[in-house]
Motif scaffolding. Structure first.
Motif, PDB file in Angstrom:
ATOM      1  N   LEU A  62       0.834  -1.200   0.000  1.00 48.67           N
ATOM      2  CA  LEU A  62       0.000   0.000   0.000  1.00 48.67           C
ATOM      3  C   LEU A  62       0.869   1.250   0.000  1.00 48.67           C
ATOM      4  O   LEU A  62       1.879   1.317   0.709  1.00 48.67           O
ATOM      5  CB  LEU A  62      -0.907   0.025   1.233  1.00 48.67           C
ATOM      6  CG  LEU A  62      -2.131  -0.889   1.235  1.00 48.67           C
ATOM      7  CD1 LEU A  62      -2.864  -0.750   2.565  1.00 48.67           C
ATOM      8  CD2 LEU A  62      -3.065  -0.560   0.080  1.00 48.67           C
ATOM      9  N   TYR A  64       1.520   5.061   1.134  1.00 44.86           N
ATOM     10  CA  TYR A  64       1.069   5.880   2.256  1.00 44.86           C
ATOM     11  C   TYR A  64       1.745   7.244   2.196  1.00 44.86           C
ATOM     12  O   TYR A  64       2.834   7.413   1.652  1.00 44.86           O
ATOM     13  CB  TYR A  64       1.357   5.201   3.600  1.00 44.86           C
ATOM     14  CG  TYR A  64       2.831   5.036   3.922  1.00 44.86           C
ATOM     15  CD1 TYR A  64       3.546   6.038   4.579  1.00 44.86           C
ATOM     16  CD2 TYR A  64       3.510   3.873   3.585  1.00 44.86           C
ATOM     17  CE1 TYR A  64       4.897   5.886   4.870  1.00 44.86           C
ATOM     18  CE2 TYR A  64       4.852   3.713   3.873  1.00 44.86           C
ATOM     19  CZ  TYR A  64       5.542   4.723   4.524  1.00 44.86           C
ATOM     20  OH  TYR A  64       6.877   4.565   4.805  1.00 44.86           O
ATOM     21  N   THR A  88      -2.753   9.068   4.674  1.00 50.84           N
ATOM     22  CA  THR A  88      -3.561   8.518   3.587  1.00 50.84           C
ATOM     23  C   THR A  88      -2.964   7.190   3.152  1.00 50.84           C
ATOM     24  O   THR A  88      -1.742   7.081   2.991  1.00 50.84           O
ATOM     25  CB  THR A  88      -3.589   9.473   2.379  1.00 50.84           C
ATOM     26  OG1 THR A  88      -4.098  10.738   2.787  1.00 50.84           O
ATOM     27  CG2 THR A  88      -4.447   8.914   1.252  1.00 50.84           C
ATOM     28  N   LYS A  90      -3.385   4.341   0.028  1.00 54.05           N
ATOM     29  CA  LYS A  90      -4.017   4.227  -1.282  1.00 54.05           C
ATOM     30  C   LYS A  90      -3.272   3.217  -2.138  1.00 54.05           C
ATOM     31  O   LYS A  90      -2.167   2.748  -1.793  1.00 54.05           O
ATOM     32  CB  LYS A  90      -4.041   5.587  -1.980  1.00 54.05           C
ATOM     33  CG  LYS A  90      -2.664   6.204  -2.213  1.00 54.05           C
ATOM     34  CD  LYS A  90      -2.811   7.569  -2.882  1.00 54.05           C
ATOM     35  CE  LYS A  90      -1.431   8.159  -3.188  1.00 54.05           C
ATOM     36  NZ  LYS A  90      -1.546   9.428  -3.949  1.00 54.05           N
ATOM     37  N   LYS A  93      -4.755   5.536  -7.642  1.00 57.28           N
ATOM     38  CA  LYS A  93      -5.753   6.570  -7.345  1.00 57.28           C
ATOM     39  C   LYS A  93      -6.855   6.070  -6.409  1.00 57.28           C
ATOM     40  O   LYS A  93      -7.792   6.799  -6.096  1.00 57.28           O
ATOM     41  CB  LYS A  93      -6.384   7.074  -8.656  1.00 57.28           C
ATOM     42  CG  LYS A  93      -5.417   7.831  -9.557  1.00 57.28           C
ATOM     43  CD  LYS A  93      -6.145   8.356 -10.780  1.00 57.28           C
ATOM     44  CE  LYS A  93      -5.244   9.239 -11.635  1.00 57.28           C
ATOM     45  NZ  LYS A  93      -4.061   8.502 -12.164  1.00 57.28           N
ATOM     46  N   ILE A  94      -6.750   4.829  -6.001  1.00 57.12           N
ATOM     47  CA  ILE A  94      -7.766   4.241  -5.119  1.00 57.12           C
ATOM     48  C   ILE A  94      -7.394   4.547  -3.678  1.00 57.12           C
ATOM     49  O   ILE A  94      -6.449   3.976  -3.118  1.00 57.12           O
ATOM     50  CB  ILE A  94      -7.871   2.715  -5.322  1.00 57.12           C
ATOM     51  CG1 ILE A  94      -8.195   2.402  -6.780  1.00 57.12           C
ATOM     52  CG2 ILE A  94      -8.909   2.112  -4.384  1.00 57.12           C
ATOM     53  CD1 ILE A  94      -8.106   0.925  -7.130  1.00 57.12           C
ATOM     54  N   VAL A  95      -8.117   5.473  -3.057  1.00 57.85           N
ATOM     55  CA  VAL A  95      -7.857   5.865  -1.670  1.00 57.85           C
ATOM     56  C   VAL A  95      -8.731   5.007  -0.755  1.00 57.85           C
ATOM     57  O   VAL A  95      -9.945   4.914  -0.932  1.00 57.85           O
ATOM     58  CB  VAL A  95      -8.161   7.359  -1.449  1.00 57.85           C
ATOM     59  CG1 VAL A  95      -7.954   7.735   0.020  1.00 57.85           C
ATOM     60  CG2 VAL A  95      -7.273   8.214  -2.353  1.00 57.85           C
ATOM     61  N   LEU A  96      -8.092   4.372   0.232  1.00 55.32           N
ATOM     62  CA  LEU A  96      -8.826   3.531   1.175  1.00 55.32           C
ATOM     63  C   LEU A  96      -9.448   4.405   2.262  1.00 55.32           C
ATOM     64  O   LEU A  96      -8.736   5.012   3.061  1.00 55.32           O
ATOM     65  CB  LEU A  96      -7.889   2.504   1.828  1.00 55.32           C
ATOM     66  CG  LEU A  96      -7.111   1.573   0.898  1.00 55.32           C
ATOM     67  CD1 LEU A  96      -6.318   0.569   1.713  1.00 55.32           C
ATOM     68  CD2 LEU A  96      -8.048   0.841  -0.054  1.00 55.32           C
ATOM     69  N   THR A  99      -8.766  10.164   4.687  1.00 53.53           N
ATOM     70  CA  THR A  99      -7.492  10.663   5.194  1.00 53.53           C
ATOM     71  C   THR A  99      -7.739  11.085   6.641  1.00 53.53           C
ATOM     72  O   THR A  99      -8.637  11.871   6.919  1.00 53.53           O
ATOM     73  CB  THR A  99      -7.005  11.850   4.366  1.00 53.53           C
ATOM     74  OG1 THR A  99      -6.714  11.388   3.032  1.00 53.53           O
ATOM     75  CG2 THR A  99      -5.753  12.463   4.967  1.00 53.53           C
ATOM     76  N   SER A 178     -10.542   3.945 -10.043  1.00 52.03           N
ATOM     77  CA  SER A 178     -10.937   4.388  -8.706  1.00 52.03           C
ATOM     78  C   SER A 178     -12.020   3.459  -8.180  1.00 52.03           C
ATOM     79  O   SER A 178     -12.583   2.642  -8.912  1.00 52.03           O
ATOM     80  CB  SER A 178     -11.437   5.834  -8.737  1.00 52.03           C
ATOM     81  OG  SER A 178     -12.584   5.946  -9.562  1.00 52.03           O
TER      82      SER A 178
END
Length: 654
Positions: A62, A64, A88, A90, A93-96, A99, A178
């Motif tokens: 991941l 970060y 953050t 991610k 472009k896929i943000v988990l 934030t 995304s």
């Protein structure tokens, strides 16, 4: 003379100039250090940069970003963060999730662990539990991305860690992909499977929601169990839990999604999941491992069995718990009791004297003012430590303590009394004409199927048996371990001394106040039986509900004459604690190398039993006493079994 004086004076001036220069240079360097490193007061906790671990099971791959720190989580899920900064996570472009700030709200002096465990739950600040939909979507996505995902049947293989492949990472970085983790379950499933196929180059069924949730919480629970061994130097622990199954009865496809081999099984009788964890050793010297059925001495948790047996007699009409306890005592204890306690009330005429004010209920909730023979230090305690095979006469033990007189007028205070529960054991014998051990067996242990719960009798000192009522010795028992220095408050031994092993203890040392032997699964079943009183699966019939004023399933009200309020968040009834802040019933025990707890979360119907084979002194485990922690004790410390159980319940329910 004057020349020397002038030379010395000039030398001093030069030194002062150099000192000022040195001081200025040192101040500048200090400022630069503070700017780039962060403020420190000799405590590493005040260094800005810390180590974290992204943990479903450890997640590798991941991206970060946190303040000035950025990178990719490694094979152990490790990352670096700046305390108080937003972080953050991610993949391209896929943000988990969101934030969020990292580690805020700590006071000066509060410490951080060497590695801060960061879970997907932290990325969803509004989540009410670990089964929250957005949290579930995140963990389903991560577990399905795992490189050793089983393509044939969609089985979750993430227990060994989640490895996001370089292919998936490269595709995430280069493609405009995304994913909205706020979507409802069915919509998210379709969207996530499309995204995962794009990242991995092949179609994968998304891990079922229940499977992902149970896996996630099992990993958190495993972390807690392992932490009990590593952080607190506990030889071994066992932890058994029951949670309601959210599936419809008969929907075996759904039910099987929640099963996890070796950890979570489905119980069809209760339509519930059973979670079992073990760690460490039952025998340190021979490295004999714990099993879920390892036997422990449960010490003062014995009192809950005695109290519930007395309430069984109440249900049968043989006892009224509002009557004086002396009405039910056998001779010669009754004569001694009446003689010693025949004291006028301090409240004057019209208030009952001590002997009439000491009711069965007041003895059960420790408000009777009966002195306690288990004091540290005391001759009794020394015999307990150094002569574990010594046999005691219950009647003589109680009578000798009663002769000291009462500590306070009944109902005006609360003080824990082992003598009181030894007295209740004699009361069981006075009412039934049988030994207290046999009464508890016949009314509690046998009819309710607590097959691994045993009551040794005088002379049966070895925890492994054999016993009269269990003639086959067992090899699955835990040695208890204790520090003489710790349990005596530093009176005996040294802090560096090794722990003392305890496998021999004659049960007569505490009798009905602390001699029962049991296992974590039986304790889990026991607290459920207690907490469901008044219901079909409880200890008593529907017409005898001692916990609640009515049959209201919210379980918010209690019989006032059986419960005594200890503080704003804690009351005690028939040796069962009611934690009002958490909405939980708690029973526990601690003595001679053993530390046990059973807790029931009322609203979530979660039952937990935990056993550890080490006695901790009162200062061994620091307690967080803030309003969002346990609200169980006003003490500055609590026991390791409490830390383990309360954290486990939080993982499963909150």
């Amino acid at each position: 003379m004057h020349k020397n004086y002038d030379e010395n004076n000039q030398l001093k001036k030069n030194c002062r100039k150099k000192g000022i220069l040195h001081f200025a240079l040192w101040s500048l360097l200090s400022a630069l250090l503070l700017l780039f490193v962060g403020c420190s007061s000799g405590d590493d906790d005040f260094v800005i940069t810390h180590q974290g671990q992204f943990f479903d099971s450890p997640v590798r791959g991941l991206d970060y970003l946190c303040g000035g720190e950025s990178g990719v989580t490694d094979a152990n899920g490790m990352f670096t963060f700046e305390r108080g900064k937003d972080i953050t996570f991610k993949l391209g472009k896929i943000v988990l999730g969101n934030t969020v700030p990292v580690v805020t709200g700590l006071e000066v002096g509060d410490s951080l662990p060497d590695v801060w465990v960061f879970t997907p739950r932290y990325l969803v600040p509004d989540a009410k539990s670990n089964r929250d939909n957005v949290v579930t979507n995140i963990i389903r996505f991560l577990q399905t991305l795992d490189e050793d995902y089983n393509f044939s049947d969609g089985v979750d293989n993430a227990a060994n860690g989640i490895y996001i492949s370089d292919t998936a990472r490269n595709n995430a970085a280069t493609l405009n992909v995304s994913l909205d983790f706020n979507l409802p379950e069915a919509e998210f499933e379709r969207a996530a499977e499309t995204v995962i196929a794009t990242l991995t180059g092949g179609y994968r069924h998304l891990i079922p929601a229940l499977s992902a949730q149970n896996h996630f919480m099992a990993q958190l629970l495993r972390h807690e169990v392992d932490n009990a061994i590593t952080q607190y130097s506990t030889p071994g622990v066992t932890l058994s839990m029951e949670t309601p199954c959210p599936c419809e009865k008969g929907d075996m496809a759904c039910i099987q999604n929640g099963v996890l081999d070796g950890i979570i099984r489905y119980d069809s009788d209760s339509h519930a999941y059973i979670w079992d964890f073990v760690a460490g050793y039952a025998d340190l010297e021979n490295k004999r491992p714990m099993t879920i059925n390892t036997r422990f001495r449960v010490c003062s948790l014995t009192k809950s069995f005695v109290a519930m047996t007395i309430l069984k007699l109440v249900e049968e009409g043989l006892v009224n718990y509002n009557n004086p306890v002396s009405n039910y005592l056998p001779e010669p204890v009754r004569t001694t009791f009446n003689s010693v306690m025949d004291i006028p009330s301090p409240n004057g005429t019209g208030s009952p004297n001590y002997v009439d004010a000491i009711t069965v209920a007041s003895v059960m909730n420790h408000t009777a003012g009966i002195p306690n023979f288990y004091e540290i230090p005391s001759p009794f305690f020394l015999d307990l430590l150094f002569h574990p095979e010594k046999q005691w006469d219950l009647s003589e033990l109680v009578q000798s303590e009663l002769e000291k007189g009462p500590d306070f007028y009944p109902g005006t205070s609360q003080s824990y009394s082992n003598t009181g529960y030894a007295l209740l054991g004699l009361m069981l014998e006075g009412v039934t004409g049988q030994s207290w051990e046999q009464v508890v067996r016949e009314r509690i242990i046998e009819p309710f199927g607590l097959t691994d719960t045993l009551i040794p009798e005088t002379g049966e000192a070895s925890i492994m048996g054999p016993y009269k009522n269990d003639p086959m010795p067992t090899t699955d028992y835990a040695y208890g371990y204790l520090s003489l220095y710790g349990v005596t408050g530093g009176i005996y031994g040294k802090s560096a001394d090794p722990m003392v092993k305890r496998d021999i203890q004659d049960p007569s040392f505490l009798h009905s106040a602390g001699s029962i032997i049991s296992t974590a699964p039986d304790l889990r079943s026991w607290i459920k039986l207690i907490s469901n009183t008044g219901n079909a699966d409880g200890l008593f019939g529907a017409n005898f509900d001692w916990l609640h004023d009515d049959a209201d399933e919210t379980h918010k009200t209690h019989y006032d004459n059986l419960f005594f309020k200890l503080n704003a968040n804690l009351s005690i009834g028939a040796n069962v604690y009611y934690n009002t802040y958490k909405g939980q019933y708690v029973i526990s025990g601690n003595s001679t190398g053993y530390d046990v707890n059973a807790t029931y979360d009322i609203d979530n119907r979660v039952a937990v039993g935990a056993c550890a084979n080490r006695t901790y002194d009162e200062t061994a485990v620091a307690a967080n006493s803030g309003p969002d922690i346990w609200k169980f004790s006003d003490s500055s410390s609590i026991q390791i079994k409490d830390v383990l159980v309360f954290n486990a319940v939080d993982i499963l329910t909150r």
